[in-house]
Write a protein that holds these residues in place. Structure first.
Motif, short mmCIF file in Angstrom:
data_model
loop_
_atom_site.label_atom_id
_atom_site.label_comp_id
_atom_site.label_asym_id
_atom_site.label_seq_id
_atom_site.Cartn_x
_atom_site.Cartn_y
_atom_site.Cartn_z
N GLU A 1 -109.45 38.80 -95.97
CA GLU A 1 -109.62 37.41 -95.57
C GLU A 1 -108.39 36.65 -96.04
O GLU A 1 -107.58 37.17 -96.81
CB GLU A 1 -110.89 36.79 -96.18
N GLN A 2 -108.25 35.38 -95.64
CA GLN A 2 -107.06 34.62 -96.00
C GLN A 2 -106.86 34.57 -97.51
O GLN A 2 -105.76 34.73 -98.00
CB GLN A 2 -107.16 33.19 -95.43
N GLY B 1 -105.98 41.74 -92.42
CA GLY B 1 -106.13 43.07 -91.83
C GLY B 1 -105.00 44.02 -92.16
O GLY B 1 -105.10 45.22 -91.89
N LYS B 2 -103.93 43.54 -92.78
CA LYS B 2 -102.80 44.41 -93.11
C LYS B 2 -103.06 45.11 -94.44
O LYS B 2 -103.58 44.54 -95.39
CB LYS B 2 -101.51 43.58 -93.22
N ILE B 3 -102.68 46.40 -94.51
CA ILE B 3 -102.83 47.21 -95.71
C ILE B 3 -101.45 47.44 -96.32
O ILE B 3 -100.50 47.81 -95.61
CB ILE B 3 -103.48 48.57 -95.38
N VAL B 4 -101.36 47.26 -97.63
CA VAL B 4 -100.10 47.45 -98.35
C VAL B 4 -100.30 48.56 -99.38
O VAL B 4 -101.17 48.45 -100.26
CB VAL B 4 -99.64 46.16 -99.06
N TYR B 5 -99.51 49.63 -99.27
CA TYR B 5 -99.49 50.66 -100.32
C TYR B 5 -98.56 50.17 -101.42
O TYR B 5 -97.42 49.76 -101.13
CB TYR B 5 -99.01 51.99 -99.76
N ALA C 1 -105.07 33.89 -104.71
CA ALA C 1 -105.16 35.34 -104.53
C ALA C 1 -103.82 35.95 -104.15
O ALA C 1 -103.39 36.96 -104.72
CB ALA C 1 -106.22 35.67 -103.48
N MET C 2 -103.13 35.34 -103.18
CA MET C 2 -101.86 35.91 -102.76
C MET C 2 -100.81 35.81 -103.87
O MET C 2 -100.05 36.76 -104.13
CB MET C 2 -101.34 35.23 -101.50
N ALA C 3 -100.76 34.67 -104.54
CA ALA C 3 -99.78 34.50 -105.62
C ALA C 3 -100.02 35.49 -106.75
O ALA C 3 -99.08 36.06 -107.31
CB ALA C 3 -99.84 33.06 -106.14
#
Length: 816
Positions: free
Chosen positions: A543-544, A519-523, A502-504
Motif C-alpha cells: 500500500e502507499q 506492488g513493486k518488490i525490492v530484493y 514507512a518509505m523514509a
C-alpha cells in the motif's frame, strides 16, 4: 564482606567462569564501575566440577577463533594474576570406530586446516603410538590436534576474577539478586540481598551469566534464555602408578572422553538419552553440590570404556560424580543483547564447553557491549536466534534429553532433532504429510524437507554419502527446472511496516530504494555501519504507506529486533504477521499455466512482470502473488490468508494433476538456489561480510538519501575489495560438498566453502566461498584465472570457479 555499591555502569550476575571472563574483559577495555554479583561462591554452580577440556576446533570459523583465543588467554593468565590455571597443551585425539565417523572426523580435519588449526589425520597404529594404553580393536582412524589442552576450571575462573579486580572491578560473593527495576525496555537497577542486608544498585546494563540459573534469571530480567540443566556423569580413578601425561582422548562412538589428571584417569560420558534435572527449579541452597549417583545409567558407558582402556579394569574408582550442566535447544551457547530488552546482555548455556569457550565469549561480548556492534559474525550463538516458544519449560525438558547426547552423536548432514517436535505447523502441514512429506524442524517450524515415494518409508537414513533422499530431491529439483513444483514457505517471517514515515524508514534501514510503485518488490539487505549484512530480505510495497518485509525463518526474531532498534523517531508501526498468511511457492516453466488454470487473473509480463505483486482470486478464495524466486525459475510465491489455506492448497493440487505438479521440499530449494548462486543468510552472507564483497552491490542504491552502511559502501568502492564470494562447481560428479571444505587457489588453502550442495541439473556438487584478493585492488574477474581445488576429506578435487551463476547466468528463465 563488602556490600555492593549504590550504582554501577554494569552489573554482571553470576560468578562462574563466564561471568568472571566478561568482568575481566570489560575492565581490560577500560570500563570502570563493573560489579559482579555471585549468589554463593565463585565457581560453585557448574564451573567447579567441569572437566576442563580445552579444544581449539569448533563447527565454524568464528567459533574456532573464540576457542583459540581462550587457549592463548589461559596460557598467559597465570603470569598476569599469579593464579595457577593448570593450563597445558597436551594435545587431543579423536578416534573413529565406523566408516561414517571416519569421514566425519576427516572432514573436520580439513575444516581445521581451513580455519588455521594444526591437525593430523592418523592411522590406528599412530593412535596407539600416541596413546599406548588404548585398545585399538575396531579403531578405523583418528585425528590428532597437537595444540589442544586442558586446565583447572575453578582456577581459570578465579584467575579471571582476580584479573578483573586488579583492573578495578568489584567481585562480590554471597549476594543474591532478588529483583529488578524496569523502565520500558531497560533495566534501571537490581535489588540484592546479602544475609540480613538488602539494597539496590542503579545500573546502565545487566549481563545474565547465570549458567543453569540463566533461564529463571532471564524471566526476572524480562528476557528469554532457553536452557535446561542436565545430569552429567564422570568417574575419576584411583592413582595409577607410572601414568604419564596423555592427550585428551575422545571416543564419540562410545559416548566417552578420557583425561589424564595428576596420575588418574577421568572418564566422562555424553550418553544418547540424558537426564534433565530441576524442571521445577534449582534448590535455593545449591552450592558446590553434586547429584545422586546413578550407576545403572552410567554402567553401559563404563563397560565399553573398560574394554577400550583396559587399565580401568584394574584401577579403583576414587570418585563417581554426577553434576548439573546447562544445555540449549541447539547445543550452541547464548551470547549477545537480548531481543526483548535494550540493555540486558546474555552469556549463558555453554553445553559442557564453557571452559574452552569462556575466554573468547567474554572477549566478544565485552567488545560488543563497548562499541554497540558485534566485533565479527556471532550468528551461531547470538541469543536472537532463539524463538519465544523455546523458553517453554516442557519443551526445554524434552529437548534436553537429546541435546547432551548430540555432542558426541554422528553429526550427519541434514540430521534432524527428534525430541520436542511438532510445535510449529504451517496451515498445509497435514496436507503435506498425507502426500509423503518428510518433515524437518527449523526454528521450531515443521517443514517438508523432501517427499517420499509411495512405497518408500518417509524417514531419514543418515550418511555422509548419498542419503536415501538424494534421488527424491533430484526428482523434485528437475521438476522445478523442467516442469512445475510447489513447496511450502509459510515459515518465512513476515513484517508489516506501516505509517506516514514507512518509505523514509525503509530507505534509512535498507540498502535498496523503496520509493517504488505499489506492488513493486525490492530484493535488499539491511546493513550495519560497516556495510556487513544484518538481514537479507524482500520488501514489497503493498500500500502507499505499508510495506511487507519477508525474511528467513531462522532470522525472524533477529530481523524484527534489528528493525525495532533502528526505528528511532520514524512514525511507523512494525508488526510481525508471520502466522497470518501461509505461502505456497509455485515454480517452474509451467507455473504460469498452472496459476492461470486456478485463477481468472492475468499473470503475463504485461500485468505481473518479475518483481511485482498483485492480489488475485484463486479457486473461491483470495490471495496475493509475488513474482520472485529463490530457485531461479519462472514462478510465484502465493500469500494466502490462513483461513483459506486449506481450500487454496486443494484447488492447486487438484488442477496440478494435469500439469504433473510435484510437491517439493526445502532440500530442493537449497540445491536449486546454489546452482543459481543465490546467497543464504547465516552461511554465505553474515554481519561481517561486506555487501560488495558478497557480490550484492546491485542491490545497494547509494544515490538515494543516507542509509545505514552507506559510507562503508562508498569507502569500499573507492578502496577496492579485499575478497570476493566465488561460486564453484566440482569437475568430478561423485564427491559431495556440505560446507566448510577448504578452498585451494593455485595449491594454497585460501578459505573455505560457506555453503555446499549437489547441483542436480549441473550434474556435480556446487558451493560458494570467499576468496581473498591475491594483492590489494585485484579485480574479482582476475581471480578466475587461477586454478581452484576443493579439499573433500583430504582429497583435492578440481573445481571450476565463476562469479556469475553456473545455471542461467543472465536470469532469463525467471523473467520469461
Amino acid at each position: 564482606m563488602a556490600l555492593p555499591p549504590s550504582s554501577a555502569r554494569v552489573v554482571i550476575i553470576g560468578g562462574g567462569v563466564i561471568g568472571c571472563s566478561v568482568a575481566y574483559h570489560l575492565t581490560k577495555l577500560g570500563w570502570k564501575d563493573v560489579v559482579l554479583l555471585e549468589r554463593k561462591q565463585l565457581t560453585s554452580g557448574t564451573t567447579w566440577h567441569a572437566a576442563g577440556l580445552i579444544a581449539q576446533l569448533r563447527a565454524t570459523a568464528n567459533m574456532t577463533k573464540l576457542a583459540k583465543y581462550s587457549q592463548e588467554l589461559y596460557g598467559n593468565l597465570e603470569a598476569e594474576t599469579e593464579v595457577a590455571t593448570g593450563f597445558k597443551r597436551c594435545g587431543s585425539i579423536t578416534v573413529a570406530l565406523t566408516d561414517e565417523r571416519r569421514e566425519e572426523i576427516f572432514r573436520q580435519a580439513g575444516m581445521a586446516r581451513a580455519f588455521g588449526v594444526a591437525v593430523e589425520e592418523i592411522s590406528p597404529t599412530e593412535v596407539k603410538q600416541r596413546y599406548e594404553h588404548l585398545n585399538i580393536d575396531g579403531v578405523k582412524a583418528g585425528v590428532y590436534l597437537p595444540l589442544d589442552g586442558q586446565g583447572d576450571p575453578a582456577n581459570i575462573a578465579l584467575a579471571l576474577a582476580k584479573g578483573a579486580r586488579q583492573n578495578g572491578a568489584q567481585v562480590i560473593e554471597r549476594t543474591l539478586v532478588t529483583g529488578v527495576k524496569r523502565d520500558g525496555r531497560r533495566i534501571t537497577g537490581v535489588d540484592w540481598e546479602q544475609g540480613a542486608e538488602t539494597g539496590h544498585i542503579a545500573c546502565e546494563m545487566v549481563v545474565n551469566c547465570g549458567g543453569m540459573w540463566g533461564h529463571q534469571l532471564g524471566k526476572m530480567l524480562g528476557v528469554n534464555v532457553p536452557l535446561h540443566a542436565c545430569e552429567h556423569f564422570y568417574i575419576v580413578t584411583e592413582n595409577i602408578p607410572g601414568l604419564q601425561q596423555l592427550p585428551v582422548l575422545r571416543v564419540p562412538d562410545e559416548c566417552a572422553y578420557y583425561k589424564e589428571d595428576a596420575g588418574k584417569i577421568l572418564l566422562g560420558a555424553f550418553e544418547p538419552n540424558a537426564k534433565p534435572w530441576a524442571m521445577d527449579g534449582i534448590p535455593k541452597d545449591f552450592e558446590f553440590d553434586q547429584l545422586p549417583e546413578d550407576f545403572d545409567h552410567f554402567e553401559p558407558i563404563l563397560e565399553q570404556a573398560v574394554e577400550r582402556l583396559p587399565m580401568l579394569a584394574e584401577a579403583g574408582i576414587h570418585t563417581f560424580f554426577n553434576g548439573p550442566e546447562s544445555f540449549t535447544p541447539d547445543d550452541a551457547y547464548h551470547l549477545g543483547l537480548a531481543p526483548e530488552m535494550d540493555n540486558v546482555w546474555v552469556a549463558a548455556g555453554f553445553n559442557s564447553i564453557g571452559i574452552q569457550s569462556a575466554g573468547g565469549a567474554g572477549m566478544a561480548l565485552s567488545q560488543w557491549m563497548d562499541t554497540g556492534e558485534k566485533p565479527f559474525d556471532l550468528g551461531d550463538v547470538d541469543i536472537s536466534r532463539m524463538q519465544p516458544f523455546q523458553g517453554n519449560r516442557t519443551y526445554l525438558f524434552e529437548r534436553a534429553k537429546e541435546s547432551l547426547g548430540l555432542l558426541y552423536a554422528d553429526h550427519f548432514p541434514f540430521r534432524q532433532k527428534e525430541t520436542a517436535r511438532g510445535i510449529g505447523r504451517s496451515p498445509f502441514h497435514e496436507h503435506l504429510l498425507e502426500r509423503g512429506a518428510v518433515m524437518g524442524e527449523f526454528a521450531g517450524w515443521e517443514r517438508a524437507n523432501w517427499f517420499a515415494r509411495e512405497a518408500q518409508e518417509a524417514k531419514y537414513e543418515y550418511s555422509w554419502s548419498r542419503q536415501n533422499f538424494f534421488n527424491n530431491v533430484r526428482e523434485e529439483h528437475m521438476s522445478v527446472r523442467q516442469n512445475v513444483g510447489m513447496y511450502d514457505m509459510s515459515s518465512f517471517g513476515k513484517f508489516r511496516v506501516e505509517g506516514p514515515d514507512a518509505m523514509a524508514f525503509m530507505n534509512y534501514i535498507g540498502g535498496g530504494n523503496y520509493d517504488v510503485p505499489v506492488g513493486k518488490i525490492v530484493y535488499t539487505q539491511f546493513l550495519n555501519r560497516s556495510a556487513g549484512i544484518e538481514a537479507d530480505v524482500t520488501v514489497t510495497r503493498i500500500e502507499q504507506d505499508c510495506y511487507l518485509v519477508v525474511t528467513p525463518a531462522a532470522s525472524r526474531v533477529a530481523d524484527f529486533t534489528w528493525m525495532r532498534r533502528n526505528k528511532g523517531d520514524f512514525s511507523v508501526v512494525i508488526t510481525d504477521v508471520t502466522t497470518g498468511e501461509g505461502i505456497l511457492a509455485i515454480m517452474g516453466p509451467r507455473s504460469r499455466e498452472l496459476l492461470q488454470a486456478v485463477s481468472p487473473n492475468d499473470f503475463s509480463n504485461d500485468v505481473n512482470p518479475f518483481g511485482t505483486a498483485q492480489t488475485i482470486e484463486i479457486g473461491m478464495g483470495m490471495a496475493r502473488v509475488h513474482r520472485v524466486t529463490y530457485v531461479g525459475e519462472l514462478g510465484w510465491e502465493v500469500y494466502i490468508p490462513t483461513d483459506m489455506c486449506g481450500h487454496v492448497f486443494e484447488t492447486i493440487a487438484k488442477a496440478g494433476f494435469d500439469f504433473g505438479l510435484r510437491l517439493c521440499g526445502m532440500h530442493m530449494m537449497d540445491t536449486c538456489r546454489m546452482e543459481k548462486g543465490f546467497r543464504h543468510f547465516g552461511h554465505d552472507i553474515t554481519s561481517e561480510d561486506h555487501v560488495l564483497e558478497a557480490g550484492l552491490g546491485f542491490a545497494v542504491k547509494t544515490d538515494k538519501a543516507d542509509f545505514v552502511g552507506r559510507d562503508a559502501v562508498l569507502r569500499k568502492r573507492e578502496e577496492g575489495l579485499s575478497r570476493r564470494l566465488v561460486q564453484f562447481k566440482l569437475t568430478d560428479w561423485e564427491p559431495l560438498l556440505y560446507h566448510n571444505e577448504p578452498v585451494l587457489r593455485d595449491g594454497e588453502v585460501v578459505g573455505y566453502l560457506s555453503s555446499g550442495g549437489y547441483g542436480h541439473h549441473l550434474g556435480a556438487a556446487v558451493g560458494m566461498g570467499y576468496v581473498p584478493c591475491a594483492e590489494p585492488g585485484e579485480k574479482p574477474a582476475d581471480m578466475l584465472a587461477s586454478t581452484y581445488e576443493i579439499d573433500v576429506m583430504g582429497a583435492r578435487v578440481r573445481a571450476e570457479a565463476q562469479l556469475k551463476p553456473f545455471y542461467d547466468p543472465k536470469g532469463e528463465r525467471a523473467k520469461a
